[in-house]
Design a protein around this motif. Structure first.
Motif, mmCIF file in Angstrom:
data_model
loop_
_atom_site.group_PDB
_atom_site.id
_atom_site.type_symbol
_atom_site.label_atom_id
_atom_site.label_comp_id
_atom_site.label_asym_id
_atom_site.label_seq_id
_atom_site.Cartn_x
_atom_site.Cartn_y
_atom_site.Cartn_z
ATOM 1 N N MET A 38 0.868 -1.166 0.000
ATOM 2 C CA MET A 38 0.000 0.000 0.000
ATOM 3 C C MET A 38 0.914 1.228 0.000
ATOM 4 N N PRO A 39 0.946 1.987 -1.102
ATOM 5 C CA PRO A 39 1.831 3.160 -1.144
ATOM 6 C C PRO A 39 1.560 4.105 0.019
ATOM 7 N N MET A 40 2.658 4.638 0.569
ATOM 8 C CA MET A 40 2.574 5.539 1.725
ATOM 9 C C MET A 40 3.636 6.619 1.527
ATOM 10 N N GLY A 41 3.292 7.657 0.784
ATOM 11 C CA GLY A 41 4.272 8.707 0.498
ATOM 12 C C GLY A 41 5.439 8.131 -0.276
ATOM 13 N N ASP A 42 6.656 8.314 0.259
ATOM 14 C CA ASP A 42 7.862 7.807 -0.385
ATOM 15 C C ASP A 42 8.171 6.364 -0.001
ATOM 16 N N ASP A 43 7.338 5.746 0.808
ATOM 17 C CA ASP A 43 7.587 4.400 1.297
ATOM 18 C C ASP A 43 6.397 3.505 0.993
ATOM 19 N N THR A 44 6.425 2.291 1.492
ATOM 20 C CA THR A 44 5.336 1.345 1.287
ATOM 21 C C THR A 44 4.928 0.739 2.618
ATOM 22 N N TYR A 45 3.641 0.767 2.907
ATOM 23 C CA TYR A 45 3.057 0.070 4.052
ATOM 24 C C TYR A 45 2.617 -1.288 3.523
ATOM 25 N N TRP A 46 2.764 -2.322 4.311
ATOM 26 C CA TRP A 46 2.407 -3.665 3.865
ATOM 27 C C TRP A 46 1.231 -4.188 4.662
ATOM 28 N N ILE A 47 0.143 -4.514 3.976
ATOM 29 C CA ILE A 47 -1.029 -5.113 4.600
ATOM 30 C C ILE A 47 -0.741 -6.598 4.782
ATOM 31 N N ILE A 48 -0.916 -7.092 6.002
ATOM 32 C CA ILE A 48 -0.755 -8.516 6.283
ATOM 33 C C ILE A 48 -2.073 -9.197 5.954
ATOM 34 N N ARG A 49 -1.979 -10.277 5.181
ATOM 35 C CA ARG A 49 -3.177 -11.012 4.754
ATOM 36 C C ARG A 49 -3.043 -12.475 5.132
ATOM 37 N N LYS A 50 -4.154 -13.056 5.538
ATOM 38 C CA LYS A 50 -4.219 -14.491 5.830
ATOM 39 C C LYS A 50 -5.552 -14.994 5.313
ATOM 40 N N GLY A 51 -5.517 -15.978 4.431
ATOM 41 C CA GLY A 51 -6.756 -16.530 3.892
ATOM 42 C C GLY A 51 -7.611 -15.505 3.178
ATOM 43 N N GLY A 52 -6.975 -14.503 2.563
ATOM 44 C CA GLY A 52 -7.714 -13.480 1.838
ATOM 45 C C GLY A 52 -8.217 -12.331 2.695
ATOM 46 N N ALA A 53 -7.999 -12.401 4.014
ATOM 47 C CA ALA A 53 -8.469 -11.342 4.917
ATOM 48 C C ALA A 53 -7.304 -10.453 5.348
ATOM 49 N N ASP A 54 -7.561 -9.153 5.442
ATOM 50 C CA ASP A 54 -6.572 -8.211 5.969
ATOM 51 C C ASP A 54 -6.566 -8.346 7.485
ATOM 52 N N ILE A 55 -5.407 -8.718 8.056
ATOM 53 C CA ILE A 55 -5.358 -8.969 9.502
ATOM 54 C C ILE A 55 -4.405 -8.047 10.249
ATOM 55 N N GLY A 56 -3.646 -7.224 9.528
ATOM 56 C CA GLY A 56 -2.712 -6.328 10.193
ATOM 57 C C GLY A 56 -1.857 -5.624 9.171
ATOM 58 N N GLY A 57 -0.786 -5.001 9.641
ATOM 59 C CA GLY A 57 0.086 -4.276 8.742
ATOM 60 C C GLY A 57 1.523 -4.283 9.211
ATOM 61 N N VAL A 58 2.415 -3.926 8.298
ATOM 62 C CA VAL A 58 3.831 -3.743 8.613
ATOM 63 C C VAL A 58 4.200 -2.316 8.225
ATOM 64 N N PHE A 59 4.619 -1.548 9.217
ATOM 65 C CA PHE A 59 5.009 -0.154 9.025
ATOM 66 C C PHE A 59 6.524 -0.072 8.972
ATOM 67 N N PRO A 60 7.086 0.500 7.898
ATOM 68 C CA PRO A 60 8.540 0.638 7.812
ATOM 69 C C PRO A 60 9.034 1.816 8.651
ATOM 70 N N MET A 61 9.827 1.520 9.665
ATOM 71 C CA MET A 61 10.405 2.595 10.476
ATOM 72 C C MET A 61 11.695 3.049 9.798
ATOM 73 N N SER A 62 11.557 3.872 8.777
ATOM 74 C CA SER A 62 12.718 4.384 8.062
ATOM 75 C C SER A 62 12.866 5.866 8.370
ATOM 76 N N GLY A 63 14.079 6.307 8.444
ATOM 77 C CA GLY A 63 14.342 7.702 8.762
ATOM 78 C C GLY A 63 14.921 7.849 10.147
ATOM 79 N N PRO A 64 15.656 8.932 10.373
ATOM 80 C CA PRO A 64 16.353 9.131 11.651
ATOM 81 C C PRO A 64 15.431 9.246 12.868
ATOM 82 N N GLU A 65 14.178 9.643 12.658
ATOM 83 C CA GLU A 65 13.268 9.773 13.810
ATOM 84 C C GLU A 65 12.947 8.426 14.447
ATOM 85 N N PHE A 66 13.266 7.322 13.746
ATOM 86 C CA PHE A 66 12.986 5.991 14.274
ATOM 87 C C PHE A 66 14.239 5.259 14.767
ATOM 88 N N ASP A 67 15.407 5.895 14.686
ATOM 89 C CA ASP A 67 16.658 5.230 15.025
ATOM 90 C C ASP A 67 16.677 4.634 16.429
#
Length: 127
Positions: A38-67
């Motif tokens: 799922m596009p998110m500005g300059d990065d990508t958020y990832w929807i976690i799917r199981k059996g065709g259902a959206d069950i969660g997400g993966v957020f990329p902690m990129s950038g110095p604010e997440f160090d």
């Protein structure tokens, strides 16, 4: 017609990761999860799917604010009004770590620390 989750209902779990590809490989192998981008500005958020259902997400902690923030799972609960709920949290001895903000097509979100120090995301979903 989609329903609006009831106030206080856990609605989403999100892995906040510095190495999204490694996390996807680990959980894909061990949990049988698939991931949809799922596009998110300059990065990508990832929807976690199981059996065709959206069950969660993966957020990329990129950038110095997440160090200094370690990888972690974040639970989100539905609240009727994020702005009002964060004011109530402060009055009850909590702290707002990330004030209310809008995520287009998703809802209004805040990250709150309770009086003991536990952290949770709150969301007024946009259905």
């Amino acid at each position: 017609m989609p329903h609006t989750p009831q106030h206080g209902t856990v609605v989403w779990n999100e892995l906040n990761s510095h190495d999204v590809e490694a996390a996807k490989g680990f959980y894909g192998r061990l949990m049988g999860w698939d991931f949809a981008p799922m596009p998110m500005g300059d990065d990508t958020y990832w929807i976690i799917r199981k059996g065709g259902a959206d069950i969660g997400g993966v957020f990329p902690m990129s950038g110095p604010e997440f160090d200094r923030i370690p990888p972690h799972w974040m639970t989100y609960a539905a609240v009727d009004d994020v702005d009002a709920s964060t004011k109530e949290a402060k009055a009850a001895g909590g702290e707002v770590l990330k004030g209310p903000f809008d995520v287009p097509g998703v809802g209004r979100i805040a990250v709150v620390k309770d009086a003991e120090g536990a952290v949770m995301g709150w969301i007024s979903p946009k259905m």
